[in-house]
Design a protein around this motif. Structure first.
Motif, PDB file in Angstrom:
ATOM      1  N   ASP A  30      14.822  61.704  51.427  1.00 15.48           N
ATOM      2  CA  ASP A  30      15.070  61.221  52.857  1.00 15.48           C
ATOM      3  C   ASP A  30      16.597  60.706  52.468  1.00 15.48           C
ATOM      4  OD1 ASP A  30      14.792  59.361  50.758  1.00 15.48           O
ATOM      5  OD2 ASP A  30      13.767  57.768  52.042  1.00 15.48           O
ATOM      6  N   ALA A  31      17.327  61.117  51.393  1.00 15.98           N
ATOM      7  CA  ALA A  31      18.707  60.713  51.311  1.00 15.98           C
ATOM      8  C   ALA A  31      19.736  61.595  51.804  1.00 15.98           C
ATOM      9  CB  ALA A  31      19.102  60.417  49.846  1.00 15.98           C
ATOM     10  N   ILE A  32      20.775  61.124  52.223  1.00 15.95           N
ATOM     11  CA  ILE A  32      21.821  62.235  52.478  1.00 15.95           C
ATOM     12  C   ILE A  32      22.379  62.947  51.511  1.00 15.95           C
ATOM     13  CG2 ILE A  32      23.790  62.608  53.993  1.00 15.95           C
ATOM     14  CD1 ILE A  32      23.304  60.267  55.519  1.00 15.95           C
ATOM     15  N   ASP A  33      22.182  64.217  51.453  1.00 20.33           N
ATOM     16  CA  ASP A  33      22.676  65.076  50.362  1.00 20.33           C
ATOM     17  C   ASP A  33      23.950  65.624  50.834  1.00 20.33           C
ATOM     18  OD1 ASP A  33      23.259  67.231  48.449  1.00 20.33           O
ATOM     19  OD2 ASP A  33      21.029  67.428  48.166  1.00 20.33           O
ATOM     20  N   LEU A  34      24.756  65.055  50.279  1.00 21.47           N
ATOM     21  CA  LEU A  34      26.354  65.477  50.957  1.00 21.47           C
ATOM     22  C   LEU A  34      26.661  66.886  50.514  1.00 21.47           C
ATOM     23  CD1 LEU A  34      29.238  64.836  51.886  1.00 21.47           C
ATOM     24  CD2 LEU A  34      29.606  63.849  49.702  1.00 21.47           C
ATOM     25  N   PHE A  35      26.202  67.347  49.098  1.00 23.25           N
ATOM     26  CA  PHE A  35      26.502  68.903  48.759  1.00 23.25           C
ATOM     27  C   PHE A  35      25.782  69.750  49.508  1.00 23.25           C
ATOM     28  CE2 PHE A  35      26.815  65.596  45.099  1.00 23.25           C
ATOM     29  CZ  PHE A  35      28.131  65.785  44.867  1.00 23.25           C
ATOM     30  N   SER A  77      35.172  57.463  44.057  1.00 23.39           N
ATOM     31  CA  SER A  77      35.556  56.090  43.459  1.00 23.39           C
ATOM     32  C   SER A  77      35.955  55.232  44.557  1.00 23.39           C
ATOM     33  CB  SER A  77      36.678  56.202  42.311  1.00 23.39           C
ATOM     34  OG  SER A  77      37.712  56.528  43.217  1.00 23.39           O
ATOM     35  N   GLY A  78      35.633  53.905  44.335  1.00 19.94           N
ATOM     36  CA  GLY A  78      36.209  52.968  45.282  1.00 19.94           C
ATOM     37  C   GLY A  78      35.341  53.368  46.870  1.00 19.94           C
ATOM     38  N   ARG A  79      34.050  53.734  46.435  1.00 17.35           N
ATOM     39  CA  ARG A  79      33.020  54.104  47.567  1.00 17.35           C
ATOM     40  C   ARG A  79      33.586  55.033  48.567  1.00 17.35           C
ATOM     41  NH1 ARG A  79      30.872  47.966  49.062  1.00 17.35           N
ATOM     42  NH2 ARG A  79      30.391  47.185  46.777  1.00 17.35           N
ATOM     43  N   SER A  80      34.386  55.999  48.056  1.00  9.41           N
ATOM     44  CA  SER A  80      34.768  57.086  48.805  1.00  9.41           C
ATOM     45  C   SER A  80      34.493  58.497  48.270  1.00  9.41           C
ATOM     46  CB  SER A  80      36.082  56.970  49.769  1.00  9.41           C
ATOM     47  OG  SER A  80      37.049  57.077  48.631  1.00  9.41           O
ATOM     48  N   TRP A  81      34.335  59.791  48.590  1.00  9.06           N
ATOM     49  CA  TRP A  81      34.323  60.799  47.897  1.00  9.06           C
ATOM     50  C   TRP A  81      35.567  61.681  48.375  1.00  9.06           C
ATOM     51  CZ3 TRP A  81      30.836  62.974  44.715  1.00  9.06           C
ATOM     52  CH2 TRP A  81      29.822  62.465  44.529  1.00  9.06           C
ATOM     53  N   LEU A 124      26.523  62.425  60.804  1.00  4.38           N
ATOM     54  CA  LEU A 124      25.760  61.532  59.709  1.00  4.38           C
ATOM     55  C   LEU A 124      26.467  60.196  59.300  1.00  4.38           C
ATOM     56  CD1 LEU A 124      24.879  64.474  57.172  1.00  4.38           C
ATOM     57  CD2 LEU A 124      23.273  63.232  58.843  1.00  4.38           C
ATOM     58  N   ASP A 125      27.426  59.734  60.294  1.00  2.00           N
ATOM     59  CA  ASP A 125      28.226  58.577  60.183  1.00  2.00           C
ATOM     60  C   ASP A 125      28.896  58.246  58.899  1.00  2.00           C
ATOM     61  OD1 ASP A 125      27.440  57.754  62.825  1.00  2.00           O
ATOM     62  OD2 ASP A 125      25.728  56.873  61.709  1.00  2.00           O
ATOM     63  N   LEU A 126      29.411  59.602  58.239  1.00  7.64           N
ATOM     64  CA  LEU A 126      30.121  59.671  56.761  1.00  7.64           C
ATOM     65  C   LEU A 126      31.703  59.459  56.711  1.00  7.64           C
ATOM     66  CD1 LEU A 126      27.981  62.053  55.046  1.00  7.64           C
ATOM     67  CD2 LEU A 126      27.881  59.777  54.870  1.00  7.64           C
ATOM     68  N   GLU A 127      32.292  59.299  58.288  1.00  7.36           N
ATOM     69  CA  GLU A 127      33.414  59.272  58.282  1.00  7.36           C
ATOM     70  C   GLU A 127      34.129  59.969  57.735  1.00  7.36           C
ATOM     71  OE1 GLU A 127      34.092  54.914  57.376  1.00  7.36           O
ATOM     72  OE2 GLU A 127      32.488  54.336  58.401  1.00  7.36           O
ATOM     73  N   PRO A 128      34.459  61.307  57.798  1.00  6.53           N
ATOM     74  CA  PRO A 128      35.265  62.103  57.219  1.00  6.53           C
ATOM     75  C   PRO A 128      36.695  62.249  57.710  1.00  6.53           C
ATOM     76  CG  PRO A 128      33.819  63.324  59.116  1.00  6.53           C
ATOM     77  CD  PRO A 128      33.488  62.089  59.008  1.00  6.53           C
ATOM     78  N   SER A 147      33.231  58.958  53.558  1.00  5.53           N
ATOM     79  CA  SER A 147      32.552  57.404  52.985  1.00  5.53           C
ATOM     80  C   SER A 147      31.408  57.865  52.125  1.00  5.53           C
ATOM     81  CB  SER A 147      32.253  56.594  54.245  1.00  5.53           C
ATOM     82  OG  SER A 147      31.519  55.555  53.643  1.00  5.53           O
ATOM     83  N   SER A 148      31.240  57.070  51.092  1.00  5.19           N
ATOM     84  CA  SER A 148      29.954  57.084  49.990  1.00  5.19           C
ATOM     85  C   SER A 148      28.628  56.373  50.791  1.00  5.19           C
ATOM     86  CB  SER A 148      30.241  56.732  48.666  1.00  5.19           C
ATOM     87  OG  SER A 148      30.561  55.234  48.620  1.00  5.19           O
ATOM     88  N   GLU A 149      28.969  55.532  51.619  1.00  9.76           N
ATOM     89  CA  GLU A 149      27.946  54.849  52.311  1.00  9.76           C
ATOM     90  C   GLU A 149      27.118  55.933  53.144  1.00  9.76           C
ATOM     91  OE1 GLU A 149      27.432  51.631  52.162  1.00  9.76           O
ATOM     92  OE2 GLU A 149      29.042  51.392  50.796  1.00  9.76           O
ATOM     93  N   GLY A 150      25.765  55.554  52.887  1.00  7.27           N
ATOM     94  CA  GLY A 150      24.851  56.707  53.518  1.00  7.27           C
ATOM     95  C   GLY A 150      24.405  57.740  52.746  1.00  7.27           C
ATOM     96  N   THR A 151      25.226  58.249  51.588  1.00  7.81           N
ATOM     97  CA  THR A 151      24.996  59.387  50.740  1.00  7.81           C
ATOM     98  C   THR A 151      23.998  58.984  49.647  1.00  7.81           C
ATOM     99  OG1 THR A 151      26.787  58.793  49.144  1.00  7.81           O
ATOM    100  CG2 THR A 151      27.432  60.068  51.097  1.00  7.81           C
ATOM    101  N   GLY A 152      23.692  59.963  48.815  1.00  3.15           N
ATOM    102  CA  GLY A 152      22.602  59.513  47.858  1.00  3.15           C
ATOM    103  C   GLY A 152      23.060  58.595  46.846  1.00  3.15           C
TER     104      GLY A 152
END
Length: 224
Positions: free
Chosen positions: A83-88, A104-108, A130-134, A10-15
C-alpha cells in the motif's frame, strides 16, 4: 528524441516517508542497476542504530536486508509494503528509466530518461495526482547535453569537478583518493562509491543504455 528530465519530488507519501520522519538527517542514494527483488539503497547521515530502528518502525517498509556497509553508510535491499507509493515503480509504469535517484531533506532528486517528452509530462502528471509535488529542475534532449551534466546528481557533478581541479585524473595523479577525500570532507569509502556511481551515470547516459543493460558486462568483468 531521447530526453533527460531532472525532477525534485517530495518524499512525503513515498515508501521512505516514515523513515525520513524518524531520521530527519537521513540521506539516501539508490544503487544503479538493481537486479534483485526490492531496491538497493545507500543510507547515511545517521548512525547505523538510528537507521535500523527507523527501518524497523516504518510500516511502509515490508522487508529490509543489510547488504554492505562502512562506518558512514550502509547498503540495504528494501521492499516496500503493497500500500506504499513506490516512486520507482510509478516512473517505470509511465515509460521512464531512472538513471539516478537520491534523497535528503525530505525530498527526492531523480534523473529520468524518457523516449519522448510526452513521457516526461505523463510522469509529472502522475506524480501530481499522488500529491508528490514534482518540480522540473531541468529537461533536455540527450543530443544537447554536455558530458558534465549527463545523468549526474549535484553531489556527483561537484565531486567530479573537484577531482579534475585537484588533478586526480592527471597522469600521474596530483592527488590521491585519500587526499581528495580529506579535501572534500568525506570518507575514502564514500568518495570511492560516489565516483563509481558518477562514472556509471555518465556511461549509461552517454551510451543511451539502461543500467540493467550494463549488468552482464559488469558481472563478467568482475569475475575475470
Amino acid at each position: 528524441m531521447t530526453s533527460i528530465v531532472n525532477l525534485e519530488i517530495s518524499s512525503e507519501g513515498t515508501g521512505l516517508a516514515e523513515l525520513f520522519e524518524s531520521v530527519p538527517s537521513l540521506a539516501c542514494e539508490a544503487e544503479a542497476g538493481v537486479v534483485s527483488d526490492g531496491y538497493d539503497l545507500w543510507l547515511s547521515g545517521a548512525s547505523k542504530d538510528e537507521i535500523e530502528s527507523g527501518l524497523a518502525d516504518a510500516s511502509t517498509i515490508e522487508d529490509r536486508t543489510l547488504v554492505n556497509g562502512s562506518e558512514e553508510q550502509w547498503l540495504y535491499n528494501v521492499t516496500f509494503a503493497p500500500d506504499a507509493i513506490d516512486l520507482f515503480e510509478v516512473v517505470l509504469e509511465e515509460g521512464g528509466t531512472i538513471l539516478d535517484a537520491s534523497a535528503s531533506g525530505r525530498s527526492w532528486n531523480l534523473n529520468i530518461r524518457v523516449q519522448e517528452r510526452s513521457d516526461a509530462s505523463s510522469i509529472h502528471t502522475r506524480l501530481e495526482e499522488l500529491d508528490l509535488e514534482p518540480t522540473v529542475i531541468r529537461l533536455y534532449d540527450t543530443s544537447d547535453e554536455t558530458g558534465s551534466q549527463s545523468g549526474l546528481t549535484q553531489n556527483q557533478y561537484e565531486t567530479l569537478v573537484a577531482a579534475i581541479n585537484y588533478g586526480y585524473f592527471e597522469i600521474p595523479r596530483d592527488v590521491s583518493m585519500q587526499e581528495l577525500s580529506e579535501e572534500l570532507g568525506v570518507s575514502h569509502q564514500a568518495l570511492s562509491e560516489r565516483l563509481r556511481r558518477a562514472y556509471r551515470s555518465l556511461v549509461t547516459s552517454e551510451l543511451d543504455v539502461s543500467p540493467e543493460e550494463t549488468e552482464p558486462a559488469l558481472s563478467s568483468t568482475l569475475s575475470d
